[in-house]
Design an enzyme around this catalytic site. Structure first.
Site, PDB file in Angstrom:
ATOM      1  N   GLN A 199       0.829  -1.209   0.000  1.00 29.29           N
ATOM      2  CA  GLN A 199       0.000   0.000   0.000  1.00 29.29           C
ATOM      3  C   GLN A 199       0.861   1.255   0.000  1.00 29.29           C
ATOM      4  OE1 GLN A 199      -2.656  -0.613   3.319  1.00 29.29           O
ATOM      5  NE2 GLN A 199      -3.812  -2.179   2.244  1.00 29.29           N
ATOM      6  N   ASP A 200       1.520   1.534   1.111  1.00 23.37           N
ATOM      7  CA  ASP A 200       2.473   2.639   1.160  1.00 23.37           C
ATOM      8  C   ASP A 200       3.575   2.259   2.143  1.00 23.37           C
ATOM      9  OD1 ASP A 200       0.903   2.889   3.422  1.00 23.37           O
ATOM     10  OD2 ASP A 200       0.403   4.986   3.134  1.00 23.37           O
ATOM     11  N   PRO A 201       4.670   3.029   2.206  1.00 22.17           N
ATOM     12  CA  PRO A 201       5.796   2.631   3.050  1.00 22.17           C
ATOM     13  C   PRO A 201       5.421   2.563   4.530  1.00 22.17           C
ATOM     14  CG  PRO A 201       6.450   4.329   1.479  1.00 22.17           C
ATOM     15  CD  PRO A 201       4.956   4.241   1.417  1.00 22.17           C
TER      16      PRO A 201
END
EC number: 3.2.2.27
Length: 228
Positions: free
Chosen positions: A70-72
């Site tokens: 999804q994201d970091p």
């Protein structure tokens, strides 16, 4: 807005990726401006510096498995520019990665890896791609909708268009929503490995052996998933 002359893509990523992402070169430059503005206004972002585009350092033509995040990780010291991976120095692994390793041991029969560094997977042809490539520390999802999605969508479309063996591993609803970008690519889908959802379809899903079976059906070598 803090602006700078954008560097040519071939200077900041592998040449095959530079060609594949040329249609969104302007968007990548805009995201560079966005990150510089964040810093100018006293905010930082993760991962640091060159690691933002780290997923695109391995050869485009050698990618055989796409693993979408999804994201970091928003915890300082965790995000390294490869989805789900952390640096070897991180001892307390994020919950999602712990669950990935539990499934890895059950699926493949390998021992628990010694660290959370997934670099060996990347070097063997697994694209560890976050849909959004940066995040504000301690604020999950803070850079969603800022422009990275256009970049990573193009990366996925370009991979699917190569006509080479490819398998996508899609964990969770966000990842599965990308399916229309690659209608002809075989996918391994399940719940997300997050502690909140792993017991609702991730555990027991055998993603690694299933991905290898799909690669072999395409006439490709199976992925060596072993980690030290």
């Amino acid at each position: 807005m803090v602006s700078a002359m954008p560097r040519p893509l071939h200077e900041i990523m592998e040449s095959g990726w530079a060609e594949a992402l040329e249609p969104v070169a302007d968007r990548i430059a805009q995201m560079g401006d966005f990150l510089r503005q964040e810093v100018a206004e006293g905010r930082t972002y993760l991962p640091a510096g060159e690691n933002v585009l780290r997923a695109f350092q391995q050869p485009f033509d050698q990618v055989r498995v796409l693993l979408v995040g999804q994201d970091p990780y928003p915890t300082p010291g965790h995000a390294v520019g490869l989805s789900f991976s952390v640096s070897p120095e991180v001892r307390r692994l994020p919950g999602s990665l712990r669950n990935i390793f539990l499934e890895y041991t059950q699926d493949l029969g390998y021992p628990m890896p010694s660290s959370g560094d997934l670099t060996p997977w990347a070097e063997r042809g697994v694209l560890l791609l976050n849909r959004v490539l940066t995040v504000t520390p301690r604020k999950p999802g803070s850079h969603r909708g800022k422009g990275w999605e256009a970049v990573t969508d193009q990366a996925i479309r370009a991979l699917a268009a190569r006509g080479k063996p490819l398998v996508a591993i899609l964990w969770g609803r966000d990842a599965r929503s990308l399916r229309p970008l690659m209608p002809d690519v075989p996918c391994v889908e399940s719940a997300h490995p997050s502690p909140m959802s792993a017991h609702h379809g991730f555990f027991g899903s055998r993603p690694f052996s299933r991905a290898n079976a799909l690669l072999e059906q395409q006439g490709a070598e199976p992925m060596d998933w072993r980690l030290p």
